[in-house]
Design a protein around this motif. Structure first.
Motif, PDB file in Angstrom:
ATOM      1  N   GLU A  21       5.346  -4.733  -7.462  1.00 32.33           N
ATOM      2  CA  GLU A  21       5.090  -4.868  -6.039  1.00 32.33           C
ATOM      3  C   GLU A  21       3.979  -3.915  -5.641  1.00 32.33           C
ATOM      4  O   GLU A  21       3.910  -2.793  -6.115  1.00 32.33           O
ATOM      5  CB  GLU A  21       6.345  -4.557  -5.228  1.00 32.33           C
ATOM      6  CG  GLU A  21       7.446  -5.583  -5.399  1.00 32.33           C
ATOM      7  CD  GLU A  21       8.615  -5.325  -4.481  1.00 32.33           C
ATOM      8  OE1 GLU A  21       8.435  -4.704  -3.425  1.00 32.33           O
ATOM      9  OE2 GLU A  21       9.726  -5.748  -4.839  1.00 32.33           O
ATOM     10  N   MET A  22       3.104  -4.402  -4.774  1.00 31.83           N
ATOM     11  CA  MET A  22       2.005  -3.582  -4.287  1.00 31.83           C
ATOM     12  C   MET A  22       1.894  -3.790  -2.783  1.00 31.83           C
ATOM     13  O   MET A  22       2.133  -4.885  -2.289  1.00 31.83           O
ATOM     14  CB  MET A  22       0.672  -3.989  -4.928  1.00 31.83           C
ATOM     15  CG  MET A  22       0.590  -3.743  -6.407  1.00 31.83           C
ATOM     16  SD  MET A  22      -0.999  -4.298  -7.077  1.00 31.83           S
ATOM     17  CE  MET A  22      -2.034  -2.931  -6.614  1.00 31.83           C
ATOM     18  N   GLU A  23       1.521  -2.741  -2.111  1.00 30.38           N
ATOM     19  CA  GLU A  23       1.234  -2.861  -0.691  1.00 30.38           C
ATOM     20  C   GLU A  23      -0.073  -3.644  -0.541  1.00 30.38           C
ATOM     21  O   GLU A  23      -0.934  -3.575  -1.425  1.00 30.38           O
ATOM     22  CB  GLU A  23       1.074  -1.470  -0.061  1.00 30.38           C
ATOM     23  CG  GLU A  23       2.345  -0.656  -0.039  1.00 30.38           C
ATOM     24  CD  GLU A  23       3.431  -1.273   0.820  1.00 30.38           C
ATOM     25  OE1 GLU A  23       3.099  -1.815   1.899  1.00 30.38           O
ATOM     26  OE2 GLU A  23       4.598  -1.223   0.411  1.00 30.38           O
ATOM     27  N   PRO A  24      -0.240  -4.397   0.542  1.00 33.14           N
ATOM     28  CA  PRO A  24      -1.473  -5.160   0.724  1.00 33.14           C
ATOM     29  C   PRO A  24      -2.735  -4.300   0.601  1.00 33.14           C
ATOM     30  O   PRO A  24      -3.723  -4.727  -0.001  1.00 33.14           O
ATOM     31  CB  PRO A  24      -1.340  -5.737   2.131  1.00 33.14           C
ATOM     32  CG  PRO A  24       0.128  -5.814   2.380  1.00 33.14           C
ATOM     33  CD  PRO A  24       0.707  -4.642   1.626  1.00 33.14           C
ATOM     34  N   GLU A  25      -2.680  -3.087   1.131  1.00 26.72           N
ATOM     35  CA  GLU A  25      -3.846  -2.205   1.062  1.00 26.72           C
ATOM     36  C   GLU A  25      -4.170  -1.828  -0.380  1.00 26.72           C
ATOM     37  O   GLU A  25      -5.339  -1.706  -0.758  1.00 26.72           O
ATOM     38  CB  GLU A  25      -3.621  -0.930   1.889  1.00 26.72           C
ATOM     39  CG  GLU A  25      -3.436  -1.180   3.367  1.00 26.72           C
ATOM     40  CD  GLU A  25      -2.010  -1.596   3.747  1.00 26.72           C
ATOM     41  OE1 GLU A  25      -1.066  -1.435   2.935  1.00 26.72           O
ATOM     42  OE2 GLU A  25      -1.850  -2.091   4.869  1.00 26.72           O
ATOM     43  N   GLU A  26      -3.131  -1.635  -1.199  1.00 26.35           N
ATOM     44  CA  GLU A  26      -3.353  -1.299  -2.609  1.00 26.35           C
ATOM     45  C   GLU A  26      -4.008  -2.469  -3.336  1.00 26.35           C
ATOM     46  O   GLU A  26      -4.926  -2.276  -4.131  1.00 26.35           O
ATOM     47  CB  GLU A  26      -2.030  -0.963  -3.287  1.00 26.35           C
ATOM     48  CG  GLU A  26      -1.379   0.312  -2.828  1.00 26.35           C
ATOM     49  CD  GLU A  26      -0.008   0.505  -3.450  1.00 26.35           C
ATOM     50  OE1 GLU A  26       0.190   1.567  -4.043  1.00 26.35           O
ATOM     51  OE2 GLU A  26       0.843  -0.403  -3.333  1.00 26.35           O
TER      52      GLU A  26
END
Length: 72
Positions: A21-26
């Motif tokens: 899982e990644m944050e959208p910004e990442e």
């Protein structure tokens, strides 16, 4: 099914090392960094537009193919 090319293998290896899982910004930062290292910082907007158009074309082709398969 075709064997993956050397480039595709490299991409698959890199993707397999990403966190689940990644944050959208990442994700945005990662994509921009990859594109920038590939085409240069100045070309990022143009290349992302190219990818957008190419993605849309591929999606349309897949939908057409699916529609033809449904008719048969």
């Amino acid at each position: 099914m075709q064997k993956p090319t050397r480039s595709q293998k490299k991409i698959l290896t890199a993707i397999s090392k990403l966190p689940e899982e990644m944050e959208p910004e990442e994700l945005e930062s990662l994509i921009c960094s990859l594109v920038s290292s590939y085409v240069g910082f100045e070309e990022v907007p143009r290349y992302l537009l190219y990818l957008h158009v190419k993605t849309r074309t591929i999606q349309e082709e897949m939908m057409e193919e699916s529609s033809r398969e449904t008719k048969h």
